[in-house]
Motif scaffolding. Structure first.
Motif, PDB file in Angstrom:
ATOM      1  N   THR A   1      22.630   5.120  42.016  1.00 50.06           N
ATOM      2  CA  THR A   1      21.719   6.135  42.539  1.00 50.06           C
ATOM      3  C   THR A   1      22.532   7.435  42.972  1.00 50.06           C
ATOM      4  O   THR A   1      23.755   7.053  43.492  1.00 50.06           O
TER       5      THR A   1
ATOM      6  N   GLU B   1      17.549  12.990  49.215  1.00 54.39           N
ATOM      7  CA  GLU B   1      16.374  12.445  49.635  1.00 54.39           C
ATOM      8  C   GLU B   1      16.370  12.801  51.065  1.00 54.39           C
ATOM      9  O   GLU B   1      17.246  12.688  51.816  1.00 54.39           O
TER      10      GLU B   1
ATOM     11  N   TRP C   1      19.307  14.323  52.698  1.00 51.65           N
ATOM     12  CA  TRP C   1      20.745  13.676  52.792  1.00 51.65           C
ATOM     13  C   TRP C   1      20.887  13.749  51.143  1.00 51.65           C
ATOM     14  O   TRP C   1      20.067  13.519  50.350  1.00 51.65           O
TER      15      TRP C   1
ATOM     16  N   SER D   1      22.293  11.109  48.855  1.00 52.67           N
ATOM     17  CA  SER D   1      22.556   9.571  48.918  1.00 52.67           C
ATOM     18  C   SER D   1      23.385   9.122  47.603  1.00 52.67           C
ATOM     19  O   SER D   1      23.075   9.429  46.395  1.00 52.67           O
TER      20      SER D   1
ATOM     21  N   CYS E   1      31.619   4.919  47.558  1.00 58.38           N
ATOM     22  CA  CYS E   1      31.501   3.785  48.562  1.00 58.38           C
ATOM     23  C   CYS E   1      32.730   3.011  48.857  1.00 58.38           C
ATOM     24  O   CYS E   1      32.977   2.368  49.876  1.00 58.38           O
TER      25      CYS E   1
ATOM     26  N   VAL F   1      25.072   3.006  54.651  1.00 60.59           N
ATOM     27  CA  VAL F   1      23.983   2.167  54.681  1.00 60.59           C
ATOM     28  C   VAL F   1      24.649   0.802  54.261  1.00 60.59           C
ATOM     29  O   VAL F   1      25.314   0.346  52.939  1.00 60.59           O
TER      30      VAL F   1
ATOM     31  N   THR G   1      21.844   1.027  59.040  1.00 59.11           N
ATOM     32  CA  THR G   1      22.593   2.278  58.775  1.00 59.11           C
ATOM     33  C   THR G   1      23.484   2.673  59.963  1.00 59.11           C
ATOM     34  O   THR G   1      23.062   2.442  61.108  1.00 59.11           O
TER      35      THR G   1
ATOM     36  N   CYS H   1      25.139   2.198  50.066  1.00 61.56           N
ATOM     37  CA  CYS H   1      25.211   3.742  49.719  1.00 61.56           C
ATOM     38  C   CYS H   1      25.647   4.350  50.905  1.00 61.56           C
ATOM     39  O   CYS H   1      25.697   3.810  52.025  1.00 61.56           O
TER      40      CYS H   1
ATOM     41  N   ARG I   1      25.461   8.231  52.785  1.00 58.29           N
ATOM     42  CA  ARG I   1      24.657   9.657  52.874  1.00 58.29           C
ATOM     43  C   ARG I   1      25.292  10.581  53.441  1.00 58.29           C
ATOM     44  O   ARG I   1      25.636  10.539  54.788  1.00 58.29           O
TER      45      ARG I   1
END
Lengths: 176, 278, 1008
Positions: free
Chosen positions: B62, B66, B69, B71, B113, B137, B146, B169, B171
């Protein structure tokens, strides 16, 4: 990239079948999970055009295209490449009717290689890069080339060759 | 220089990955892009019994905006984020810093990440995450939590992530209108780890500076603007910050040089951030 | 500005007529290299049953080797054998050493290790992966010795001798005196001096070492394939170490090699080691060096400390030099060392006419990787001192540095010029060459640019360097390290024999074989050019084979790829061989052509009489006759269409009794100048313009010459600005990856302006001289001189040591650092341990207040259970003596963890006030040692615990993780004291202010 449909668990002690499409030809070999893609290509499939220079991802000699994207074969496990399309230096001329490509010819003309050990990786990076950025500035090109170490040429011939192939000329004198 | 032996798991779902991770505990490692982990495996600095490959999990691919943020999922590469057309508007600091991450060839594979989970004190992505006030996250088999980026990093290669968690993920908050951002770093060669990296943000009534490569984790400090400008005692403030970071000598640079860079590049990027407010 | 002619207008070869020499021919090597079909050593097939080797290497810089337990390693599935020093003692012998000193160097450590990375054992297994698995199972017991980590330390009385039988780490000293230096210094207006140090670095070819070895027990002979690059003077050294005559060590080289720059000379100990392994295992063995091994332990250029004094006149004329050179050759003097120090002995005065010279040469051993061949070999070191000196002469006399160079250059009418130390500078007009460079390189424009930029407040400087580039080493120069008496005993050594064979087959095909062991320079191309011209054939008619097989090919001790000997010596030898063969073919056809032998001509693929060109025979027809009809030849005439030439440069004699030595056959001339800018903010140096002028004699292929110059220049940029094999004060190695050893990339190497002048060498058959190494000699010092000029603009009279990094420059250009403000953390109550660099490894200190009495804290420290809980990752702790423990700990940071068996001890007990805690251990990741001094002081609220510690981490983890080593060590030590405080009932450490503040601000929405 083919989507994954089921979990696959490969045990450490077993050699597992790994199938790739190497330069357009389906090939299958066997690999323990820890076998590096660079070793798989060279010693399992006999495709030793891909060279190994550092095995920690800095020198770039082992760069190949996986699904078209230039990456380090030494930082990839053979089992991770299963099902993927992999292109190596051997495929360049093969895909060009057996003749060297314009880029390869330009490397020859401009003495862009001496010992040739880094060359395969550089060619594979360039073919991906030029697909995405067909007319890079010299600065952009050098930035991309900084992912490769060449000890012979001082990079000048490489830059000249690529600039020529992209219809440009290299700055012959640094910064002046 | 060949890895020690391990079992390899390519899970079909994140749930499968997490179940395997829970079972494997400290003996298991997840791999996504592998641009930090694979060299350590090859050198046998890290010898997991089980390697769990997140690289092909669509769920983790992804990359979207959203709720204010941006992400970025665990399987998204640096190259994919860099190629995002709207990145410079969304997270301008990240857009400025990503070209400094490794090289074209490693960005093609390396994930944001993964860099955050690896927690190299000099790495640009953790720095940007801290500088922008981003979040990490984390997810294990039972829950998702988070963690603020500022609380995530504990030291070199050390974070609050538990052995059974993955970084699902990260953000980044979207840049607010009127904010300004600037990034610079000094490294020995192009693409090397930063000797010092400075990320500045001017937002609302505050200016902040985040520094990587000096302390043992990315570290940020902020000051109120004075009459819309940088504080008049900024040099003193930067000096105090530079000393507080407590950098080390290594074979390429001295701690003093690192402090020099914080004082000097720190001011430069703060001024740039102030002047480029939109 | 006009750029120089570039060689890139290459010539299409088809149907283009001779001569080919002198033309920019593209290379015959390239097609295979570009398409991936080229075969390097690791690509060649191996025999069935071949074992793969992995080498266990010392994590210590200096230690006694007490014992090796291989049982667990042998039990690993797939492992066939583990080879140790005991096997070496059984089947091999120590290597010959080039000086008279009782130093033993074996292919595997015997009873002592002397540098990080020294081979200690070899595992032979079915795959490299399995072999590395077993490496981790070998248990080695070491007793660390004090490491000798610098030239200064090696010279200290009482430094731990690496080789006890020598008794000192100064293993050789020689003094030389030429002319009358004392009188010159007495007469001169003043003396100008410099002291410089040259660091360790290496050219690190992209391909690492490869050895495939097999042993034939029936014939007691070894067959080895390796990417060894020569000099083949090392072949007898290898054979002797394997205890066989040279004829029983058949050494082959592969068709392609991935670069050397001298470095692949240093594969030779591994040729012996793998030969030994094959013998012990009774099976063929393959070893491919990995990059970590290469950087850590393959080879290095020598480090050199140099002081030079010049006796100078007021106009800058130098009357005499006094040189003191001290060379660090690492742990062993490995053949051909101490050659680095003597390679330039005949040209110690560089390009200058300086008749008086005093030299003191000293060689020391240190606990670092042994040194060896490396592009520029000794020249970078020499000229770094000499050209800094010339620059200082100008600075101190207030002269233009260029004028000082001009005033001292050897005059054209003095050629051939005999140097003070016995070299013969063979050709060239140095002054005219310099003026040409100044003109064509547009020095005036560069000076104007400097003035303009300086006026803007920028830091800009111009540097110069003039050097002679020696090529084709005299095999006798190394004996200059011996006294005349020692040389008499040993017999004379001299010459530089090159070999080449040329053969014509029955179809008229021409083959050339040479023993030049090319490493990417394009020897095959140049030889085809040379031989095509001799026979009047097409370029593509000549096949050149450069694989070498010592069992079948013509070679001698000078064979190989080093000292820039190809163009002058090997190409020359090929021309000699081809010319002789042509003469024989002319004799074959003189009769049929009805002409005299000397009138026979070879051109355009035909053979004919000069008098009657229309009556010609095809070259292939003549070739066929030589093979098919030898019986028709006149009496006494040989038909053999194969000729081997051994050629040696006439001027290369052994050193005289007065130690005069012409150390090289040819001397090219280089004059460089450059402009650099230093960034005032970051200290980063940018090469703005670089002009390099070469007179390398006749250019055989300008395209390849340009490639050599560009490549040498890139290496030199690395030497000057980026590369160093760094060691900690404790001898740990810190440059184990390409992220730590900084090879310049395309972003760091600018394109120099290359200029040429051609003064053919009278010494070599083709008039060519070497050209590949020169910039490694001239460029580092040229850049340093430019830095000196830039810094002189802000009254800084100092140039940082090489590599000139931004941090070093910043320390010179930035004003004194503002002090740590009183408010900053670190002076506060709960300081994190602050790192203080200096002494050995990491040191630090800190203090903490805990709510417990000193007696309570004391009790914790002395309770084994408590101690086990304090030690990071402690899984078991056993008492082995009074206050001494053996601990099993798993230590690391993040995912990087190693299992260590550690010795832990408490000493200097002063209850309940102070004690010392020491620990040491090793694992596959490396070694660790630490000492902590703990003081307990009673306070109102309990006890103030104050600690000081020092820690050393060595081995692999230091080599690859140097960047994070200190912070990681500090993290672990911090954990220990955190736990101590927690056990003693203290509060957990307060989180650092910034992150708390950041959280608050986030809560308030102020700092998103």
């Amino acid at each position: 990239m083919p989507p994954l449909t089921s979990t696959s668990a490969l045990t450490a002690e077993t050699r597992h079948a790994v199938s790739i499409v190497l330069n357009g030809t389906p090939r299958t070999g066997h690999a323990h999970p820890r076998l590096l893609l660079s070793d798989f290509l060279r010693h399992e499939l006999g495709a030793h055009g891909t060279r190994v220079g550092c095995e920690h991802g800095v020198c770039g000699a082992c760069t190949v295209r996986i699904e078209g994207v230039a990456q380090r074969a030494c930082l990839t496990l053979a089992v991770q490449a299963d099902g993927r399309r992999i292109d190596t230096v051997e495929g360049l001329a093969q895909a060009n009717g057996g003749r060297m490509t314009a880029l390869q010819e330009a490397f020859r003309r401009h003495h862009a290689l001496q010992c040739g050990f880094c060359t395969a990786g550089i060619l594979m990076s360039l073919t991906d890069y030029l697909d995405r950025n067909p007319k890079p500035t010299e600065e952009e090109l050098r930035d991309m080339l900084s992912g490769h170490l060449c000890r012979c040429t001082g990079y000048a011939g490489i830059v000249r060759a690529v600039m020529e192939v992209t219809g440009q000329t290299m700055k012959e004198v640094a910064h002046v | 220089m060949k890895p020690a032996s391990f079992d390899y798991l390519r899970p079909a779902t994140v749930a499968d990955a997490l179940a395997a991770l829970a079972a494997g505990g400290d003996d298991a490692r997840v791999i996504a892009g592998g641009q930090s982990l694979m060299p350590m495996l090859n050198m046998r600095l890290v010898q997991p019994r089980l390697l769990i490959d997140l690289g092909r999990l669509e769920e983790l691919r992804t990359l979207r905006v959203e709720d204010g943020w941006l992400s970025v999922g665990a399987a998204v590469t640096q190259a994919e984020v860099l190629a995002r057309r709207t990145l410079a508007q969304e997270v301008p600091l990240l857009a400025a810093a990503l070209p400094w991450v490794g090289h074209f060839q490693t960005r093609n594979r390396g994930t944001l990440c993964g860099s955050v989970a690896h927690a190299d004190p000099s790495a640009e992505t953790p720095l940007c995450l801290v500088a922008t006030g981003g979040e990490v996250v984390l997810r294990n088999l039972r829950r998702r939590r988070t963690v603020a980026a500022a609380d995530f990093f504990l030291g070199p290669l050390t974070t609050v992530k538990a052995a059974d968690e993955i970084v699902e993920c990260i953000r980044f908050p979207l840049a607010r209108p009127g904010s300004g951002h600037a990034f610079r770093e000094q490294s020995m060669r192009h693409g090397d780890f930063a000797i010092a990296a400075c990320a500045a943000t001017v937002d609302g009534e505050r200016a902040s500076l985040a520094v990587g490569g000096v302390a043992d984790r990315p570290t940020t400090r902020s000051w109120p603007l004075v009459a819309g400008g940088l504080p008049p005692d900024l040099d003193d403030a930067l000096n105090a910050f530079a000393w507080d970071l407590g950098g080390d000598d290594d074979q390429h640079a001295t701690a003093r040089y690192r402090r020099d860079l914080v004082r000097r590049i720190g001011r430069t990027v703060l001024e740039e951030a102030l002047s480029c407010r939109r | 500005m006009t750029a120089t002619q570039t060689a890139t207008q290459t010539i299409e070869t088809k149907a283009s007529p001779a001569p080919f020499v002198g033309r920019a021919m593209p290379r015959v090597e390239d097609a295979a290299l570009l398409t991936g079909v080229a075969r390097y050593a690791d690509d060649l097939p191996v025999k069935p049953g071949t074992l793969h080797a992995a080498i266990l290497r010392s994590p210590h810089a200096h230690a006694d080797l007490l014992g090796i337990d291989t049982a667990a390693a042998l039990a690993v599935p797939g492992v066939a054998a583990v080879v140790t020093g005991a096997d070496a003692q059984r089947h091999a012998s120590a290597f010959l050493v080039g000086v008279r000193a009782p130093m033993e160097h074996w292919c595997l450590a015997i009873d002592r290790v002397r540098h990080v990375g020294e081979p200690v054992a070899v595992v032979l297994a079915d795959s490299r992966y399995l072999a590395e698995d077993a490496l981790d199972r070998i248990e080695v017991r070491y007793r660390p010795l004090p490491p000798v980590t610098s030239i200064a330390l090696a010279l200290e009385e009482g430094s731990e001798p690496l080789h006890p039988a020598v008794g000192s780490n100064l293993v050789n000293s020689r003094r030389f005196r030429y002319g009358d230096p004392e009188a010159a210094f007495a007469r001169a207006a003043r003396t100008v001096s410099v002291e410089v140090e040259y660091p360790r670095n290496s050219c690190t070819p992209m391909e690492c070492f490869v050895v495939l070895a097999d042993y034939d027990a029936a014939e007691d002979s070894y067959e080895v394939l390796s990417n060894f690059s020569g000099p083949f003077a090392v072949h007898p050294v290898m054979a002797r170490a394997l205890k066989v005559p040279g004829s029983r060590l058949r050494l082959k080289t592969p068709p392609h090699s991935g670069g050397s720059f001298g470095n692949k000379q240093a594969v030779f100990p591994y040729v012996v080691l793998m030969g030994l392994c094959a013998r012990v295992a009774g099976r063929p063995v393959k070893w491919v060096e990995d990059r970590l091994e290469h950087l850590m332990a393959a080879t290095s250029a020598t480090a050199r400390r140099m002081r030079i004094d010049a006796a100078v006149e007021p106009d800058g004329r130098v009357l005499a030099l006094r040189m003191e050179q001290t060379e660090d050759c690492g742990a062993y003097l490995r053949a051909p060392e101490p050659a680095s120090l003597y390679r330039n002995h005949g040209n110690l005065t560089g390009a200058y006419d300086i008749p008086n010279l005093a030299v003191s040469n000293r060689i020391v051993v240190t606990n670092k990787t042994p040194t060896g061949l490396n592009r520029g070999f000794g020249g970078g070191q020499l000229y770094y001192g000499l050209e800094r000196l010339m620059n200082r002469v100008a600075a101190e006399l207030g002269l233009d540095p260029l004028d000082v160079i001009r005033r001292n250059l050897v005059a054209a009418d003095a050629m051939p010029y005999r140097t003070a130390s016995g070299g013969t500078l063979d050709s060239g007009d140095y002054r005219a060459t310099l003026e040409q460079a100044v003109r064509e390189g547009a020095l005036d424009t560069l000076k104007a640019r400097r003035d303009a930029l300086r006026a803007e407040g920028r830091l800009y400087g111009i540097g110069y360097a003039a050097v002679v580039e020696p090529s084709i080493s005299n095999m006798g120069y190394i004996t200059t390290v011996l006294t005349a008496e020692e040389r008499h005993k040993a017999g004379p050594k001299n010459g530089a024999q090159a070999t080449a064979s040329v053969a014509v087959d029955p179809t008229g095909g021409v083959s050339v074989t040479v023993a030049s062991a090319p490493q990417g320079q394009g020897h095959r191309t140049v030889l085809a050019q040379v031989v095509a011209d001799v026979f009047g054939l097409r370029f593509e008619d000549i096949r050149v084979n450069t694989d070498l097989d010592t069992g079948k090919d013509a070679w001698s001790i000078a064979s190989g790829n080093y000292s820039s000997r190809f163009a002058g010596a090997v190409a020359g030898a090929a021309q000699v061989a081809a010319t002789r063969l042509r003469g024989r073919m002319a004799a074959l056809v003189a009769g049929p052509l009805n002409c005299r032998v000397e009138d026979v001509r070879f051109a355009g693929g035909k053979v004919f009489s000069d008098a009657n060109p229309d009556n010609s025979l095809s070259f292939s027809r003549v070739a066929a006759a030589g093979h098919w009809a030898p019986g028709t030849l006149p009496d006494g005439q040989e038909a053999a269409l194969r000729e081997t030439a051994f050629w040696t440069p006439e001027p290369l004699k052994a050193p005289t009794d007065a130690d005069h030595i012409n150390s090289s056959a040819c001397y090219g001339f280089i004059f460089d100048f450059c402009g650099v800018e230093i960034d005032r903010t970051t200290g980063a140096l940018r090469i703005d313009r670089y002009v390099t002028m070469h007179d390398a004699g006749r250019l055989l292929n300008p395209l390849l010459v340009e490639g050599q110059i560009l490549g040498g220049f890139a290496h030199a940029v690395g030497t000057a600005l980026y590369e160093e094999y760094a060691y900690g004060d404790d001898g740990r190695f810190l440059s184990g990856t390409f992220a730590d050893y900084l090879v310049p990339t395309a972003c760091e190497v600018p394109v120099p302006v290359i200029l040429h002048r051609e003064s053919p060498s009278p010494v070599t058959p083709l008039g060519a001289k070497g050209v590949g190494e020169g910039n490694c000699m001239s460029t580092p010092v040229c850049l340093a001189n430019a830095v000196a000029d830039a810094l002189s603009g802000i009254a800084v009279d100092e140039v940082p040591s090489l590599p000139i990094t931004p941090a070093k420059l910043a320390a010179l250009i930035h004003p004194p650092e503002p002090p740590r403000p009183a408010s900053a953390a670190g002076s506060g109550e709960t300081s994190p341990p602050a790192a203080v660099k200096g002494g050995r490894g990491l040191t630090g200190e800190g203090s903490r207040e805990v709510p417990a009495t000193p007696e309570q804290v004391w009790a914790i420290l002395l309770d084994p259970k408590e101690l086990a809980a304090l030690l990071p990752g402690c899984e078991a702790l056993d008492l082995v003596g009074p206050n001494a423990y053996r601990a099993e700990v798993v230590v690391g940071i993040g995912p990087v963890r190693g299992r260590y068996t550690a010795e832990v001890a408490l000493s200097d007990l002063d209850p309940p006030n102070a004690l010392t805690l020491t620990g040491s251990g090793s694992s596959a990741l490396g070694t660790g040692r630490g000492t902590g001094h703990v003081r307990l002081e009673r306070t109102a609220g309990g006890t103030r615990v104050t600690y000081r510690y020092s820690a050393e981490v060595g081995g692999k983890v230091a080599a690859v993780g140097g960047r994070m080593l200190d912070s990681a060590s500090r993290l672990l030590i911090g954990q220990f004291f955190e736990k101590l405080v927690a056990r003693a009932g203290g509060p957990a450490a307060r989180p650092e202010t910034p992150s708390l503040l950041a959280r608050l601000l986030r809560l308030l929405g102020l700092n998103r």
